[in-house]
Write a protein that holds these residues in place. Structure first.
Motif, mmCIF file in Angstrom:
data_model
loop_
_atom_site.group_PDB
_atom_site.id
_atom_site.type_symbol
_atom_site.label_atom_id
_atom_site.label_comp_id
_atom_site.label_asym_id
_atom_site.label_seq_id
_atom_site.Cartn_x
_atom_site.Cartn_y
_atom_site.Cartn_z
ATOM 1 N N TRP A 90 1.243 11.052 1.512
ATOM 2 C CA TRP A 90 2.020 11.892 0.465
ATOM 3 C C TRP A 90 3.414 12.277 0.922
ATOM 4 N N CYS A 91 4.432 12.135 0.072
ATOM 5 C CA CYS A 91 5.649 12.765 0.635
ATOM 6 C C CYS A 91 6.331 13.599 -0.441
ATOM 7 N N SER A 92 7.022 14.591 -0.218
ATOM 8 C CA SER A 92 7.605 15.347 -1.307
ATOM 9 C C SER A 92 9.066 14.979 -1.563
ATOM 10 N N PHE A 93 9.114 14.875 -2.820
ATOM 11 C CA PHE A 93 10.490 14.255 -3.261
ATOM 12 C C PHE A 93 11.282 15.514 -4.003
ATOM 13 N N THR A 94 10.775 16.651 -3.720
ATOM 14 C CA THR A 94 11.447 18.072 -4.442
ATOM 15 C C THR A 94 12.031 18.734 -3.316
ATOM 16 N N THR A 95 11.941 19.983 -3.188
ATOM 17 C CA THR A 95 12.764 20.871 -2.390
ATOM 18 C C THR A 95 12.320 20.688 -0.898
ATOM 19 N N ARG A 96 11.009 21.185 -0.780
ATOM 20 C CA ARG A 96 10.468 21.111 0.669
ATOM 21 C C ARG A 96 10.083 19.769 1.153
ATOM 22 N N PRO A 97 11.111 19.358 2.169
ATOM 23 C CA PRO A 97 10.628 18.143 2.744
ATOM 24 C C PRO A 97 9.488 18.097 3.530
#
Length: 181
Positions: free
Chosen positions: A77-84
């Motif tokens: 999973w990878c975050s595409f929002t504020t929290r990298p």
């Protein structure tokens, strides 16, 4: 800098729940490595060392074929929002098909999907997080309805025929058991 953990903790579980997309990676002892994006309501964390996900009909069936030869699996999973953040779970997986012992209990944890081909049961032996600083920002809009429209236009026999015609072997010619169902 990456960090490794022996199991998922509550922060990891929350991060997974917040993502709309995950990737699965598998490989046989030879041939191509497969990485596939997955979405919809198809994944459940059942404990600190166990994740299941329901595989819906698609254009290929590499994961099933790979796991018949080597039971390694990585989910990411990878975050595409504020929290990298990037989170990976590594482990071994087993494949369940409709009619296999345990299918009904696990399938009952998901919304009913007529196109469900397999359920994968991942035993996690390591969790790794890394920074994700180079992952771009992207905005989630909605789930696609393409899969459901395709399924709604098919009978159960049509779906099984598709499995036999298009999903019975990997791109490297290895069996997947899709035609056995």
């Amino acid at each position: 800098m990456s960090k490794q953990f022996p199991a998922l903790d509550n922060a990891h579980r929350k991060f997974i729940e917040d993502q709309h997309l995950f990737f699965v990676g598998t490989a046989g002892p030879e041939g191509r490595v497969n990485i596939s994006p997955k979405g919809m309501d198809s994944l459940r964390v059942l404990g600190p060392n166990r994740i299941i996900w329901m595989n819906l009909t698609g254009s290929g069936n590499e994961t099933a074929g790979h796991l018949l030869e080597v039971n390694r699996m990585t989910l990411m999973w990878c975050s595409f929002t504020t929290r990298p953040l990037i989170l990976r779970t590594y482990g071994t997986a087993r494949t369940l098909h409709a009619g296999d012992e345990g299918w009904d209990a696990l399938a009952g944890l998901f919304p009913d999907h007529r196109s469900a081909r397999q359920i994968y049961d991942l035993a996690i032996d390591m969790v790794q997080t890394s920074c994700g600083y180079a992952v771009p920002f992207m905005e989630y809009q909605s789930e696609r309805d393409t899969m459901q429209k395709w399924v709604d236009g098919k009978s159960d026999d049509d779906i099984r025929d598709y499995w036999v015609e298009r999903n019975h072997q990997t791109i490297d010619g290895k069996p997947t058991r899709a035609a056995d169902q």
